[in-house]
Design a protein around this motif. Structure first.
Motif, mmCIF file in Angstrom:
data_model
loop_
_atom_site.group_PDB
_atom_site.id
_atom_site.type_symbol
_atom_site.label_atom_id
_atom_site.label_comp_id
_atom_site.label_asym_id
_atom_site.label_seq_id
_atom_site.Cartn_x
_atom_site.Cartn_y
_atom_site.Cartn_z
ATOM 1 N N GLY A 74 0.817 -1.207 0.000
ATOM 2 C CA GLY A 74 0.000 0.000 0.000
ATOM 3 C C GLY A 74 0.853 1.262 0.000
ATOM 4 O O GLY A 74 2.051 1.241 -0.289
ATOM 5 N N THR A 75 0.230 2.386 0.345
ATOM 6 C CA THR A 75 0.953 3.654 0.417
ATOM 7 C C THR A 75 1.758 3.727 1.710
ATOM 8 O O THR A 75 1.441 3.064 2.701
ATOM 9 N N LEU A 76 2.790 4.552 1.716
ATOM 10 C CA LEU A 76 3.590 4.731 2.933
ATOM 11 C C LEU A 76 2.744 5.279 4.069
ATOM 12 O O LEU A 76 2.835 4.813 5.207
ATOM 13 N N TYR A 77 1.908 6.272 3.775
ATOM 14 C CA TYR A 77 1.091 6.851 4.835
ATOM 15 C C TYR A 77 0.095 5.830 5.365
ATOM 16 O O TYR A 77 -0.239 5.816 6.549
ATOM 17 N N GLY A 78 -0.384 4.950 4.505
ATOM 18 C CA GLY A 78 -1.254 3.872 4.952
ATOM 19 C C GLY A 78 -0.523 2.912 5.872
ATOM 20 O O GLY A 78 -1.081 2.414 6.855
ATOM 21 N N TRP A 79 0.747 2.663 5.571
ATOM 22 C CA TRP A 79 1.559 1.768 6.399
ATOM 23 C C TRP A 79 1.861 2.402 7.753
ATOM 24 O O TRP A 79 1.776 1.738 8.795
ATOM 25 N N PHE A 80 2.213 3.683 7.757
ATOM 26 C CA PHE A 80 2.463 4.380 9.028
ATOM 27 C C PHE A 80 1.238 4.293 9.923
ATOM 28 O O PHE A 80 1.344 4.103 11.134
ATOM 29 N N GLU A 81 0.090 4.436 9.304
ATOM 30 C CA GLU A 81 -1.172 4.413 10.044
ATOM 31 C C GLU A 81 -1.476 3.018 10.582
ATOM 32 O O GLU A 81 -1.840 2.845 11.747
ATOM 33 N N ALA A 82 -1.311 2.000 9.716
ATOM 34 C CA ALA A 82 -1.651 0.634 10.099
ATOM 35 C C ALA A 82 -0.680 0.053 11.117
ATOM 36 O O ALA A 82 -1.080 -0.638 12.058
ATOM 37 N N GLU A 83 0.612 0.324 10.955
ATOM 38 C CA GLU A 83 1.632 -0.281 11.799
ATOM 39 C C GLU A 83 1.942 0.528 13.059
ATOM 40 O O GLU A 83 2.298 -0.040 14.090
ATOM 41 N N TYR A 84 1.834 1.841 12.980
ATOM 42 C CA TYR A 84 2.278 2.690 14.093
ATOM 43 C C TYR A 84 1.182 3.618 14.619
ATOM 44 O O TYR A 84 1.443 4.430 15.503
ATOM 45 N N ASN A 85 -0.012 3.512 14.039
ATOM 46 C CA ASN A 85 -1.131 4.360 14.443
ATOM 47 C C ASN A 85 -0.764 5.841 14.377
ATOM 48 O O ASN A 85 -1.152 6.643 15.228
ATOM 49 N N VAL A 86 0.019 6.182 13.362
ATOM 50 C CA VAL A 86 0.407 7.572 13.129
ATOM 51 C C VAL A 86 -0.245 8.020 11.832
ATOM 52 O O VAL A 86 0.002 7.453 10.774
ATOM 53 N N ARG A 87 -1.098 9.030 11.932
ATOM 54 C CA ARG A 87 -1.807 9.508 10.756
ATOM 55 C C ARG A 87 -1.363 10.920 10.416
ATOM 56 O O ARG A 87 -1.381 11.817 11.245
ATOM 57 N N LEU A 129 6.992 18.973 5.329
ATOM 58 C CA LEU A 129 6.966 18.686 6.760
ATOM 59 C C LEU A 129 5.536 18.290 7.102
ATOM 60 O O LEU A 129 4.603 19.077 6.935
ATOM 61 N N SER A 130 5.349 17.025 7.519
ATOM 62 C CA SER A 130 4.019 16.493 7.793
ATOM 63 C C SER A 130 3.759 16.408 9.286
ATOM 64 O O SER A 130 4.667 16.101 10.071
ATOM 65 N N TYR A 131 2.506 16.650 9.652
ATOM 66 C CA TYR A 131 2.109 16.697 11.052
ATOM 67 C C TYR A 131 0.995 15.686 11.318
ATOM 68 O O TYR A 131 0.147 15.436 10.465
ATOM 69 N N THR A 132 0.999 15.144 12.523
ATOM 70 C CA THR A 132 -0.112 14.330 12.986
ATOM 71 C C THR A 132 -0.943 15.178 13.948
ATOM 72 O O THR A 132 -0.816 16.411 13.977
ATOM 73 N N TYR A 133 -1.784 14.552 14.737
ATOM 74 C CA TYR A 133 -2.635 15.292 15.665
ATOM 75 C C TYR A 133 -1.803 16.158 16.614
ATOM 76 O O TYR A 133 -0.645 15.861 16.890
ATOM 77 N N ALA A 134 -2.440 17.222 17.107
ATOM 78 C CA ALA A 134 -1.810 18.179 18.030
ATOM 79 C C ALA A 134 -0.626 18.885 17.374
ATOM 80 O O ALA A 134 0.273 19.364 18.051
ATOM 81 N N ASP A 135 -0.636 18.937 16.043
ATOM 82 C CA ASP A 135 0.413 19.618 15.278
ATOM 83 C C ASP A 135 1.809 19.102 15.617
ATOM 84 O O ASP A 135 2.775 19.857 15.695
ATOM 85 N N LYS A 136 1.923 17.806 15.817
ATOM 86 C CA LYS A 136 3.219 17.189 16.098
ATOM 87 C C LYS A 136 3.898 16.813 14.775
ATOM 88 O O LYS A 136 3.357 16.035 13.989
#
Length: 248
Positions: free
Chosen positions: A172-185, A220-227
């Protein structure tokens, strides 16, 4: 005696009620109460939870849906958006063919290593000097033609066990993998663009001359809380494609 009409920076700023509910919903997303793909409680239940009207909740949910953080599904409810959704799967890939035709994108992972990031990357990711980062190198091809070389940096404390084998085997996509494996969106990104000349290494990967003009994109990509959780450098070949950005 100060004038009673004088406005000071310490004055409270009014926030509409639905914005306050939106903030509470975001806090639940940040804490992982509802993960990517999860069904969130119905609006009537959320209204009782926050002691507000259902209309107030609906307005807050509408804004989160407009920001691609939630997805409404007719007859099924509202879900936490995921990078597996076809609607947003490629929303961070802004390349379009000059002739307007669709093209197939193939990702080839070239290398993965855990190392000390450059100072600029460390500052973007808000890392300490001794903190390591994951460096991912990959090549994107459009219809089997090399098109983009990427260098991706992620904080190792979050992405501790990223390996070449794991990424190569994921389809899949890298962002999909980050989300599925590390719960980072990744929920938002800031990009800087400029024109550059291809370096010898990039030119070799893109199969162009060492003086080929390229578009360089730093994201520069951010997840929740602007991290901040990702720095991405991309060298784009624009001979047959262009970078499209819609401003609303």
């Amino acid at each position: 005696m100060p004038n009673s009409n004088t406005h000071t920076d310490s004055s409270p700023v009014f926030s509409p009620l639905y914005q306050q509910i939106k903030s509470l919903l975001l806090q639940s997303l940040e804490k992982g109460e509802w993960n990517a793909g999860d069904l969130i409680p119905p609006e009537v239940e959320l209204a009782k939870r926050y002691n507000v009207s259902q209309g107030t909740v609906r307005k807050a949910v509408d804004e989160l849906a407009a920001e691609n953080l939630l997805v409404r599904r007719q007859g099924r409810g509202t879900f936490v958006a995921t990078h597996q959704e076809s609607k947003i799967r490629f929303r961070f890939l802004s390349m379009k063919a000059d002739d307007g035709t669709d093209f197939k994108t193939r990702s080839t992972i070239l290398d993965v290593k855990h190392t000390t990031p450059p100072e600029a990357v460390r500052a973007h990711l808000e890392l300490n000097k001794k903190d390591a980062a994951v460096q991912i190198s990959r090549l994107l091809s459009f219809d089997n033609t090399p098109a983009v070389v990427e260098e991706i940096w992620l904080p190792s404390q979050i992405f501790a066990d990223v390996t070449l084998d794991k990424l190569t085997n994921y389809k899949g996509t890298l962002y999909g993998w980050f989300e599925a494996e590390y719960n980072v969106r990744m929920i938002r990104a800031v990009e800087n663009l400029r024109a550059v000349v291809a370096t010898p290494q990039v030119a070799q990967l893109l199969e162009v001359s060492a003086v080929e003009p390229l578009l360089f994109v730093e994201r520069l990509s951010y997840t929740y809380a602007d991290k901040p959780v990702e720095v991405r450098h991309g060298w784009y070949l624009t001979a047959a494609h262009h970078y499209q950005n819609e401003l609303i």
